[in-house]
Write a protein that holds these residues in place. Structure first.
Motif, short mmCIF file in Angstrom:
data_model
loop_
_atom_site.label_atom_id
_atom_site.label_comp_id
_atom_site.label_asym_id
_atom_site.label_seq_id
_atom_site.Cartn_x
_atom_site.Cartn_y
_atom_site.Cartn_z
N ARG A 5 -5.79 -20.38 20.62
CA ARG A 5 -6.06 -19.17 21.40
C ARG A 5 -7.45 -18.61 21.14
N ALA A 6 -7.79 -18.39 19.87
CA ALA A 6 -9.02 -17.68 19.54
C ALA A 6 -10.26 -18.56 19.59
N ILE A 7 -10.15 -19.79 19.19
CA ILE A 7 -11.33 -20.65 19.12
C ILE A 7 -11.45 -21.51 20.38
N ASP A 8 -10.36 -22.16 20.77
CA ASP A 8 -10.40 -23.02 21.95
C ASP A 8 -10.21 -22.25 23.24
N GLU A 9 -9.78 -20.98 23.15
CA GLU A 9 -9.62 -20.08 24.28
C GLU A 9 -8.67 -20.64 25.34
N LEU A 10 -7.58 -21.28 24.89
CA LEU A 10 -6.57 -21.75 25.82
C LEU A 10 -5.69 -20.58 26.24
N SER A 11 -5.15 -20.66 27.43
CA SER A 11 -4.23 -19.63 27.91
C SER A 11 -2.89 -19.79 27.19
N TYR A 12 -2.03 -18.77 27.28
CA TYR A 12 -0.71 -18.88 26.68
C TYR A 12 0.06 -20.05 27.28
N LYS A 13 -0.11 -20.24 28.58
CA LYS A 13 0.56 -21.35 29.27
C LYS A 13 0.09 -22.69 28.73
N GLU A 14 -1.23 -22.85 28.53
CA GLU A 14 -1.77 -24.11 28.00
C GLU A 14 -1.32 -24.33 26.56
N ILE A 15 -1.28 -23.26 25.77
CA ILE A 15 -0.81 -23.39 24.39
C ILE A 15 0.65 -23.80 24.38
N ALA A 16 1.45 -23.18 25.24
CA ALA A 16 2.87 -23.52 25.32
C ALA A 16 3.04 -25.00 25.68
N ALA A 17 2.25 -25.48 26.64
CA ALA A 17 2.32 -26.90 27.02
C ALA A 17 1.88 -27.80 25.87
N THR A 18 0.84 -27.39 25.17
CA THR A 18 0.33 -28.17 24.05
C THR A 18 1.36 -28.28 22.93
N LEU A 19 2.01 -27.17 22.63
CA LEU A 19 2.96 -27.14 21.52
C LEU A 19 4.38 -27.48 21.94
N GLY A 20 4.61 -27.60 23.23
CA GLY A 20 5.95 -27.92 23.72
C GLY A 20 6.93 -26.77 23.51
N GLU A 21 6.45 -25.55 23.71
CA GLU A 21 7.27 -24.36 23.52
C GLU A 21 7.14 -23.45 24.73
N SER A 22 7.93 -22.40 24.76
CA SER A 22 7.84 -21.44 25.86
C SER A 22 6.66 -20.50 25.62
N GLU A 23 6.19 -19.88 26.71
CA GLU A 23 5.11 -18.91 26.58
C GLU A 23 5.54 -17.73 25.72
N ALA A 24 6.79 -17.32 25.84
CA ALA A 24 7.30 -16.20 25.04
C ALA A 24 7.24 -16.54 23.55
N ALA A 25 7.59 -17.76 23.21
CA ALA A 25 7.54 -18.17 21.80
C ALA A 25 6.10 -18.17 21.28
N VAL A 26 5.18 -18.62 22.13
CA VAL A 26 3.76 -18.65 21.75
C VAL A 26 3.25 -17.22 21.55
N LYS A 27 3.57 -16.32 22.48
CA LYS A 27 3.11 -14.93 22.37
C LYS A 27 3.69 -14.28 21.11
N SER A 28 4.94 -14.55 20.84
CA SER A 28 5.59 -14.00 19.65
C SER A 28 4.92 -14.52 18.37
N ARG A 29 4.67 -15.83 18.34
CA ARG A 29 4.04 -16.43 17.17
C ARG A 29 2.64 -15.87 16.95
N LEU A 30 1.87 -15.73 18.03
CA LEU A 30 0.52 -15.20 17.89
C LEU A 30 0.53 -13.75 17.44
N ASN A 31 1.48 -12.97 17.93
CA ASN A 31 1.60 -11.59 17.50
C ASN A 31 1.91 -11.53 16.00
#
Length: 192
Positions: A149-175
């Motif tokens: 998120r911070a360095i590669d500046e991927l969107s939550y959707k792209e991070i979710a696809a990269t990690l194989g998780e939901s966007e909600a899980a990614v947002k929660s983890r980043l928080n």
């Protein structure tokens, strides 16, 4: 990235010189990802080579329109690292150490301007070293999500696809990751 799309098309048509161009464009991003995952230069260099090898062998199957190339590359890197981690874990030789805090690898986020005084430069350097140290203390899955998120500046959707998780899980983890970083920086006296 328009250049990447045309290079991918050329590679898929059999143009091997286009792959060399793609490597030049992506080498820093891929190495940065590998360093975040591996935590040290030697393993990061090996992982970088593995990622590019996998990109080369898998690129004929990459389908445009099913996600961004950057997210696909990150997913390859994460999968290779997870496979490597599992192999090492089975061998009981895996050491979970944090992101580097060395000057060469850990302080490149911000360069002081020429008019700043020496004390400000020292304070900034100490702050960024503390940030890298705190990041190194985070669980690996938090560190990876933050890097994406911070360095590669991927969107939550792209991070979710990269990690194989939901966007909600990614947002929660980043928080949670941000909260942990703040706690660590407060503990070390860098935040009030």
């Amino acid at each position: 990235m328009g250049d990447a799309e045309s290079l991918i098309a050329r590679i898929q048509e059999g143009d091997t010189s286009a792959f060399e161009e793609l490597v030049v464009i992506y080498k820093d991003k891929v190495y940065s990802l590998a360093l975040t995952l591996a935590g040290n230069r030697a393993d990061a260099e090996d992982l970088t080579q593995e990622i590019f090898l996998r990109i080369y062998t898998s690129l004929p199957d990459f389908a445009r329109g099913k996600g961004s190339f950057d997210a696909w590359v990150h997913r390859i890197g994460v999968n290779l690292w997870i496979d490597s981690w599992r192999r090492r874990k089975k061998l009981q030789t895996f050491s979970i150490d944090g992101a580097s805090t060395s000057e060469e690898e850990g302080t490149g986020w911000e360069l002081p301007s020429a008019e700043e005084d020496v004390q400000e430069k020292i304070d900034k350097k100490e702050f960024w070293q503390a940030v890298w140290k705190a990041m190194g203390e985070l669980p690996e899955n938090y560190r990876l999500a933050l890097k994406l998120r911070a360095i590669d500046e991927l969107s939550y959707k792209e991070i979710a696809a990269t990690l194989g998780e939901s966007e909600a899980a990614v947002k929660s983890r980043l928080n949670r990751c941000r909260q942990l970083l703040k706690e660590k920086l407060r503990r070390d006296g860098f935040l009030p």
